[in-house]
Motif scaffolding. Structure first.
Motif, PDB file in Angstrom:
ATOM      1  N   TYR A 222      48.419  78.421  14.183  1.00 41.14           N
ATOM      2  CA  TYR A 222      49.351  77.294  14.134  1.00 41.14           C
ATOM      3  C   TYR A 222      49.458  76.835  12.686  1.00 41.14           C
ATOM      4  O   TYR A 222      48.536  77.030  11.901  1.00 41.14           O
ATOM      5  CB  TYR A 222      48.819  76.127  14.985  1.00 41.14           C
ATOM      6  CG  TYR A 222      48.260  76.533  16.317  1.00 41.14           C
ATOM      7  CD1 TYR A 222      49.093  77.031  17.316  1.00 41.14           C
ATOM      8  CD2 TYR A 222      46.900  76.443  16.574  1.00 41.14           C
ATOM      9  CE1 TYR A 222      48.579  77.422  18.537  1.00 41.14           C
ATOM     10  CE2 TYR A 222      46.373  76.821  17.801  1.00 41.14           C
ATOM     11  CZ  TYR A 222      47.218  77.315  18.781  1.00 41.14           C
ATOM     12  OH  TYR A 222      46.702  77.716  19.988  1.00 41.14           O
ATOM     13  N   PRO A 223      50.568  76.186  12.327  1.00 41.86           N
ATOM     14  CA  PRO A 223      50.643  75.648  10.969  1.00 41.86           C
ATOM     15  C   PRO A 223      49.599  74.552  10.812  1.00 41.86           C
ATOM     16  O   PRO A 223      49.454  73.699  11.684  1.00 41.86           O
ATOM     17  CB  PRO A 223      52.067  75.081  10.888  1.00 41.86           C
ATOM     18  CG  PRO A 223      52.455  74.822  12.295  1.00 41.86           C
ATOM     19  CD  PRO A 223      51.739  75.852  13.131  1.00 41.86           C
ATOM     20  N   SER A 224      48.807  74.630   9.763  1.00 44.01           N
ATOM     21  CA  SER A 224      47.781  73.605   9.583  1.00 44.01           C
ATOM     22  C   SER A 224      47.373  73.503   8.125  1.00 44.01           C
ATOM     23  O   SER A 224      47.492  74.450   7.366  1.00 44.01           O
ATOM     24  CB  SER A 224      46.549  73.914  10.428  1.00 44.01           C
ATOM     25  OG  SER A 224      45.901  75.075   9.969  1.00 44.01           O
TER      26      SER A 224
ATOM     27  N   TYR B  89      42.870  81.553  20.742  1.00 42.97           N
ATOM     28  CA  TYR B  89      43.104  80.139  20.449  1.00 42.97           C
ATOM     29  C   TYR B  89      44.048  79.517  21.460  1.00 42.97           C
ATOM     30  O   TYR B  89      44.976  80.165  21.946  1.00 42.97           O
ATOM     31  CB  TYR B  89      43.734  79.985  19.056  1.00 42.97           C
ATOM     32  CG  TYR B  89      42.797  80.321  17.930  1.00 42.97           C
ATOM     33  CD1 TYR B  89      41.979  79.348  17.371  1.00 42.97           C
ATOM     34  CD2 TYR B  89      42.739  81.611  17.416  1.00 42.97           C
ATOM     35  CE1 TYR B  89      41.123  79.655  16.333  1.00 42.97           C
ATOM     36  CE2 TYR B  89      41.886  81.920  16.373  1.00 42.97           C
ATOM     37  CZ  TYR B  89      41.083  80.938  15.827  1.00 42.97           C
ATOM     38  OH  TYR B  89      40.239  81.238  14.798  1.00 42.97           O
ATOM     39  N   SER B  90      43.816  78.228  21.753  1.00 43.88           N
ATOM     40  CA  SER B  90      44.752  77.459  22.549  1.00 43.88           C
ATOM     41  C   SER B  90      44.687  76.010  22.096  1.00 43.88           C
ATOM     42  O   SER B  90      43.692  75.553  21.538  1.00 43.88           O
ATOM     43  CB  SER B  90      44.440  77.571  24.059  1.00 43.88           C
ATOM     44  OG  SER B  90      43.156  77.094  24.328  1.00 43.88           O
ATOM     45  N   LEU B  91      45.795  75.291  22.344  1.00 45.50           N
ATOM     46  CA  LEU B  91      45.854  73.877  22.007  1.00 45.50           C
ATOM     47  C   LEU B  91      45.215  73.053  23.112  1.00 45.50           C
ATOM     48  O   LEU B  91      45.288  73.413  24.293  1.00 45.50           O
ATOM     49  CB  LEU B  91      47.304  73.433  21.839  1.00 45.50           C
ATOM     50  CG  LEU B  91      48.069  73.989  20.632  1.00 45.50           C
ATOM     51  CD1 LEU B  91      49.508  73.547  20.670  1.00 45.50           C
ATOM     52  CD2 LEU B  91      47.403  73.550  19.353  1.00 45.50           C
ATOM     53  N   ILE B  92      44.596  71.962  22.734  1.00 47.73           N
ATOM     54  CA  ILE B  92      44.062  71.019  23.708  1.00 47.73           C
ATOM     55  C   ILE B  92      45.058  69.871  23.778  1.00 47.73           C
ATOM     56  O   ILE B  92      45.329  69.222  22.757  1.00 47.73           O
ATOM     57  CB  ILE B  92      42.665  70.514  23.303  1.00 47.73           C
ATOM     58  CG1 ILE B  92      41.689  71.698  23.248  1.00 47.73           C
ATOM     59  CG2 ILE B  92      42.183  69.445  24.265  1.00 47.73           C
ATOM     60  CD1 ILE B  92      40.326  71.337  22.695  1.00 47.73           C
TER      61      ILE B  92
ATOM     62  N   PRO C   3      51.578  69.864  10.400  1.00 47.28           N
ATOM     63  CA  PRO C   3      52.616  69.261   9.576  1.00 47.28           C
ATOM     64  C   PRO C   3      54.008  69.317  10.209  1.00 47.28           C
ATOM     65  O   PRO C   3      54.888  68.547   9.830  1.00 47.28           O
ATOM     66  CB  PRO C   3      52.564  70.081   8.278  1.00 47.28           C
ATOM     67  CG  PRO C   3      51.938  71.369   8.664  1.00 47.28           C
ATOM     68  CD  PRO C   3      51.035  71.087   9.819  1.00 47.28           C
ATOM     69  N   VAL C   4      54.206  70.189  11.193  1.00 44.72           N
ATOM     70  CA  VAL C   4      55.505  70.279  11.867  1.00 44.72           C
ATOM     71  C   VAL C   4      55.722  69.062  12.768  1.00 44.72           C
ATOM     72  O   VAL C   4      56.764  68.418  12.730  1.00 44.72           O
ATOM     73  CB  VAL C   4      55.615  71.593  12.674  1.00 44.72           C
ATOM     74  CG1 VAL C   4      56.896  71.628  13.484  1.00 44.72           C
ATOM     75  CG2 VAL C   4      55.524  72.795  11.751  1.00 44.72           C
ATOM     76  N   SER C   5      54.697  68.731  13.577  1.00 42.71           N
ATOM     77  CA  SER C   5      54.816  67.585  14.485  1.00 42.71           C
ATOM     78  C   SER C   5      54.275  66.296  13.881  1.00 42.71           C
ATOM     79  O   SER C   5      54.420  65.228  14.470  1.00 42.71           O
ATOM     80  CB  SER C   5      54.085  67.880  15.787  1.00 42.71           C
ATOM     81  OG  SER C   5      52.705  68.092  15.524  1.00 42.71           O
ATOM     82  N   ASN C   6      53.607  66.407  12.728  1.00 41.52           N
ATOM     83  CA  ASN C   6      53.027  65.264  12.020  1.00 41.52           C
ATOM     84  C   ASN C   6      51.955  64.549  12.846  1.00 41.52           C
ATOM     85  O   ASN C   6      51.861  63.325  12.813  1.00 41.52           O
ATOM     86  CB  ASN C   6      54.120  64.290  11.581  1.00 41.52           C
ATOM     87  CG  ASN C   6      53.623  63.374  10.476  1.00 41.52           C
ATOM     88  OD1 ASN C   6      52.808  63.762   9.652  1.00 41.52           O
ATOM     89  ND2 ASN C   6      54.096  62.135  10.479  1.00 41.52           N
ATOM     90  N   ILE C   7      51.179  65.326  13.618  1.00 41.40           N
ATOM     91  CA  ILE C   7      50.085  64.744  14.397  1.00 41.40           C
ATOM     92  C   ILE C   7      48.836  65.616  14.263  1.00 41.40           C
ATOM     93  O   ILE C   7      48.905  66.777  13.867  1.00 41.40           O
ATOM     94  CB  ILE C   7      50.442  64.590  15.892  1.00 41.40           C
ATOM     95  CG1 ILE C   7      50.733  65.954  16.526  1.00 41.40           C
ATOM     96  CG2 ILE C   7      51.591  63.628  16.096  1.00 41.40           C
ATOM     97  CD1 ILE C   7      50.884  65.909  18.026  1.00 41.40           C
ATOM     98  N   VAL C   8      47.702  65.024  14.608  1.00 38.36           N
ATOM     99  CA  VAL C   8      46.450  65.771  14.677  1.00 38.36           C
ATOM    100  C   VAL C   8      46.302  66.280  16.104  1.00 38.36           C
ATOM    101  O   VAL C   8      46.488  65.524  17.057  1.00 38.36           O
ATOM    102  CB  VAL C   8      45.243  64.888  14.290  1.00 38.36           C
ATOM    103  CG1 VAL C   8      43.939  65.641  14.491  1.00 38.36           C
ATOM    104  CG2 VAL C   8      45.373  64.416  12.850  1.00 38.36           C
ATOM    105  N   GLN C   9      46.031  67.562  16.243  1.00 40.30           N
ATOM    106  CA  GLN C   9      45.897  68.173  17.555  1.00 40.30           C
ATOM    107  C   GLN C   9      44.537  68.837  17.688  1.00 40.30           C
ATOM    108  O   GLN C   9      43.921  69.229  16.696  1.00 40.30           O
ATOM    109  CB  GLN C   9      46.989  69.229  17.766  1.00 40.30           C
ATOM    110  CG  GLN C   9      48.377  68.641  17.831  1.00 40.30           C
ATOM    111  CD  GLN C   9      49.406  69.712  18.109  1.00 40.30           C
ATOM    112  OE1 GLN C   9      49.975  70.263  17.191  1.00 40.30           O
ATOM    113  NE2 GLN C   9      49.630  69.985  19.372  1.00 40.30           N
TER     114      GLN C   9
END
Length: 122
Positions: free
Chosen positions: A78-80, A117-120, A101-107
């Motif tokens: 992911y972009p990070s 890898y997977s997002l939580i 930086p795309v969504s402007n949030i910490v994930q």
């Protein structure tokens, strides 16, 4: 000594201020290769350690250190701008967070022991 985690096998992670006070322990130091800083955040019962490291051009990149001393970089798909690892279970699954930086949030992310890898989700 500031203790962060203790595993069932009595492996301890933390910050040592004075070794003289803890003479009955065995300590070892390590740095992520070619880094300017290394921070340890967690350890599991197998002695695998996770944390983050910085370089002259980045900070907070996640890593896994295996008991044999080998390192594995956390390389998110992911972009990070950073990917610090904050936990590891006995199976070797790693959790951490990253700034997107795309969504402007910490994930949050999960890296399985197999390297998937997977997002939580929130």
């Amino acid at each position: 000594m500031h203790i962060l985690r203790v595993s069932k096998l009595a492996f301890v992670t933390g910050t040592l201020i004075s070794a003289a006070t803890f003479a009955f322990f065995s300590f070892f130091n390590f740095n992520y290769p070619n880094s300017t800083s290394t921070v340890v955040d967690a350890i599991n019962n197998k002695g695998q350690v996770v944390g983050s490291y910085g370089t002259t051009s980045s900070y907070g990149q996640g890593f896994l250190r295996n008991p044999d001393g080998t390192f594995v970089a956390i390389e998110l798909p992911y972009p990070s701008t950073d990917s610090p690892a904050s936990g590891i279970n006995s199976a070797g699954d790693i959790v951490g967070s990253f700034y997107n930086p795309v969504s402007n949030i910490v994930q949050g992310y999960l890296r399985t022991a197999a390297g998937a890898y997977s997002l939580i989700a929130d």
